[in-house]
Structure formats: C-alpha cells, structure tokens
Write an enzyme that holds these catalytic residues in place. Structure first.
Site, short mmCIF file in Angstrom:
data_model
loop_
_atom_site.label_atom_id
_atom_site.label_comp_id
_atom_site.label_asym_id
_atom_site.label_seq_id
_atom_site.Cartn_x
_atom_site.Cartn_y
_atom_site.Cartn_z
N HIS A 180 80.51 -14.99 6.14
CA HIS A 180 81.89 -15.82 6.14
C HIS A 180 81.82 -17.26 5.64
O HIS A 180 82.60 -17.91 4.79
CB HIS A 180 82.85 -15.62 6.99
CG HIS A 180 83.28 -14.17 7.40
ND1 HIS A 180 82.47 -13.19 8.10
CD2 HIS A 180 84.46 -13.58 6.93
CE1 HIS A 180 83.35 -12.16 8.12
NE2 HIS A 180 84.36 -12.29 7.42
N ASP A 250 82.03 -7.03 -0.47
CA ASP A 250 82.66 -7.41 0.49
C ASP A 250 83.56 -8.58 -0.28
O ASP A 250 83.59 -8.78 -1.21
CB ASP A 250 81.74 -8.26 1.46
CG ASP A 250 82.03 -8.35 2.70
OD1 ASP A 250 83.51 -8.22 3.19
OD2 ASP A 250 81.32 -8.56 3.82
#
Length: 335
Positions: A180, A250
C-alpha cells in the site's frame, strides 16, 4: 450490454447522481465496497442495488474484503466480528471445518445485502522477517496448511452464494514492505518460490477468481511487479501455477505502483491481466484508469462469464442461528 474490464469503488454510503452517470457511461464489470461505504444493512442493500442499476446489469459482481481480523469491512454493531485467518491455523484438528463454517457465515452476511464476491481466501505464506501486512491474515506458515484452510474458506463462501477471490497471486508472503505504501522486492530463487509461495495457488487453481500481487520477484522479472509483468502473468500464473480463472489486479491506487493511472492500467492489461481494480473512489483517478481499460472481450470475457456461472444461490440447508452458536462455541473451546 458490453462491460469494460474494470472494478471500481464509490465515495460514500450512497451513490451520487454524478457517480451514477459516470458508471453508466463507463460500464464497469463490477464494483468494490470499503468501510466508507458501509452503513446499516438496509443502506448497504440500497447501495448495491444502485450500483447494479448504474452498471445496467443485474449480475454485476460487487466485491468486498471480508477476511476477518484486521481486514473486515462489515463489522459491529450490525455484523459479527470474525477472527483473523491465523486463528484457524491454530485449531488442531478442526481448522478446515471451522474455517469453512466461518466463511459460510460471512457469505450469509454478504449475500443478505447484495454482495456476491469476497476477496478471500488469503493464500500468502509468510516467512520470518516479512512485513506484517500479511501477518495474521495468513492461515499458517506451511503451504499445505494454507492450501487446506484456503480451500475450506472458498467452499464455505461458495456454499453461501458468494464467489471467492484468492490473493495475492503468485504470493505476497515474503514481502518486506507494505505494498500500500511502497514496492516490495523479493529476491528468493524461482525454485524457492515454486516450493513454497506458488503451492497454495497451484492447489486452488480451479477457483474462479484471483488477485495479483504488487511485488517484484527478481528471479522472475527484476523490472516489473507481478501485476504488470508479462513473464509473471503468462509463465507463472497461467503456466506454472495453472490458473485459468479471471485475474484482477490488486488496487491500482496503491503506492507500490507509480506513474499516471492510465499507464498503470495499460501496463497491467499488456501483461495479460483480465480486469483492473481501482478502489478509492477518486473520480479523476477512475477516469484515467477507465481510459486505459479495454472492453471485456476474448479470453477475459470467457473467464468473467465462467466465474459468474459458478455463482449460485445458497444451495444447502443452513440454520444461521445454530451455525453461529456452533462457530462461537468452537472458537471458545479452542481458546
């Protein structure tokens, strides 16, 4: 009606007129919900209905990350708190049965509000010294146990009318940073990856959906993360692992990836990804991703249709009250 190879998020608990118009124009294949989108059960049910109406398809998949533990978008006070994946791996003798029961209960919660895809099971195999972004989300530290419990989770979800998405293929367990926030680089040999990281995905390669890892594997492609690597997608995910289901990225807004959002999407599709996932609901970013996304066609369309064909209403007798009591009793006894 043709759909674009996109799964998109929205900003809040209701769909604005501007968002609905954008989704009608772009025609995403599906949507994903996060905590910011979750209100009461009635509100979530209304939102999923509005999203499908905007997409123009009653069968548009609506996804959520509902693993349990740290990653649970629907929780108290309206839904139960579920344990992290590692809790099941510590249940001697009852791990698979309890994991299946927990997933079946989650599926009940999700299906009741119109959510029909869960981004689980997590099939990553963590190693000592890796970042805790996976941590207790992993069911175990052995590939065989991860595969066994992951299979049970997938079966529990499908029994409740919810499709599973295995993640993060071909493996996020060795990552030394959180994708992230940065780009993990894994230097393990191809033989080591094949012996450990790939194994759970190979064992569950028959599942309908998978999510890619934003991880660079230097032994496979030193220059590109798996999401954007033709070598990883075609030789490893489709080849060595043998997965022929629908492969989504993702989240393209994660900081593991760099560059303009259109280019991020284009690189993923050039690598062989089927569907791009963008989660944060930012309109400008979504517009750019949409510009880089093709209409869903060819093998990607075949895989999308095959995945949805496996989506069926719950087909087994299920007393949710009895099942929840049995689940809680099993966890308490194990503790």
């Amino acid at each position: 009606m043709t759909s674009r190879a996109l799964i998109l998020g929205c900003a809040g608990q209701t769909l604005s007129a501007e968002e609905a118009a954008f989704f009608r124009a772009v025609r995403p294949w599906g949507f994903i919900l996060f905590k910011r989108n979750i209100g009461t059960p009635d509100a979530v049910r209304a939102l999923t209905g509005a999203l499908r109406e905007a997409a123009g398809r009653a069968d548009a998949p609506i996804l959520i990350d509902q693993e349990g533990g740290r990653v649970q978008r629907m929780g108290p006070p309206h839904w139960p708190a579920y344990p992290a994946g590692r809790r099941f791996g510590r249940l001697n003798g009852s791990a698979a049965a309890m994991a299946r029961l927990g997933a079946r209960l989650m599926a009940h919660d999700l299906a009741a509000v119109g959510i029909n895809v869960d981004c689980a099971p997590v099939l990553d195999v963590p190693v000592e010294g890796s970042h805790d972004i996976i941590g207790d989300r992993a069911y175990a530290t052995s590939p065989a146990s991860v595969a066994e419990i992951g299979r049970a989770v997938a079966e529990g979800l499908m029994a409740g009318g919810v499709l599973p998405v295995m993640k993060h293929i071909p493996g996020h367990g060795r990552a030394a940073c959180d994708s992230h926030h940065g780009l993990p680089v894994v230097d393990a040999s191809r033989d080591s990856l094949a012996a450990q990281d790939f194994q759970p995905f190979r064992a569950l390669a028959d599942l309908p959906l998978a999510m890619s890892a934003h991880v660079v594997f230097t032994a496979l492609d030193p220059d590109r993360p798996a999401t954007q690597s033709p070598t990883v997608v075609r030789e490893i995910i489709r080849g060595a692992i043998g997965f022929d289901g629908l492969l989504m990225t993702d989240d393209l807004s994660m900081h593991a990836l760099t560059g303009p959002f259109r280019a991020r999407a284009e690189a993923a599709f050039a690598a062989g990804i089927d569907v791009a996932l963008h989660c944060n609901g930012d309109r400008a970013e979504m517009e750019a991703v949409a510009e880089g996304a093709p209409v869903l066609a060819g093998p990607a369309l075949r895989r999308a249709e095959a995945a949805l064909a496996r989506l069926a209403p719950a087909g087994e007798a299920f007393d949710v009250g009895e099942a929840r009591a049995r689940f809680e009793a099993g966890l308490t006894a194990a503790a």
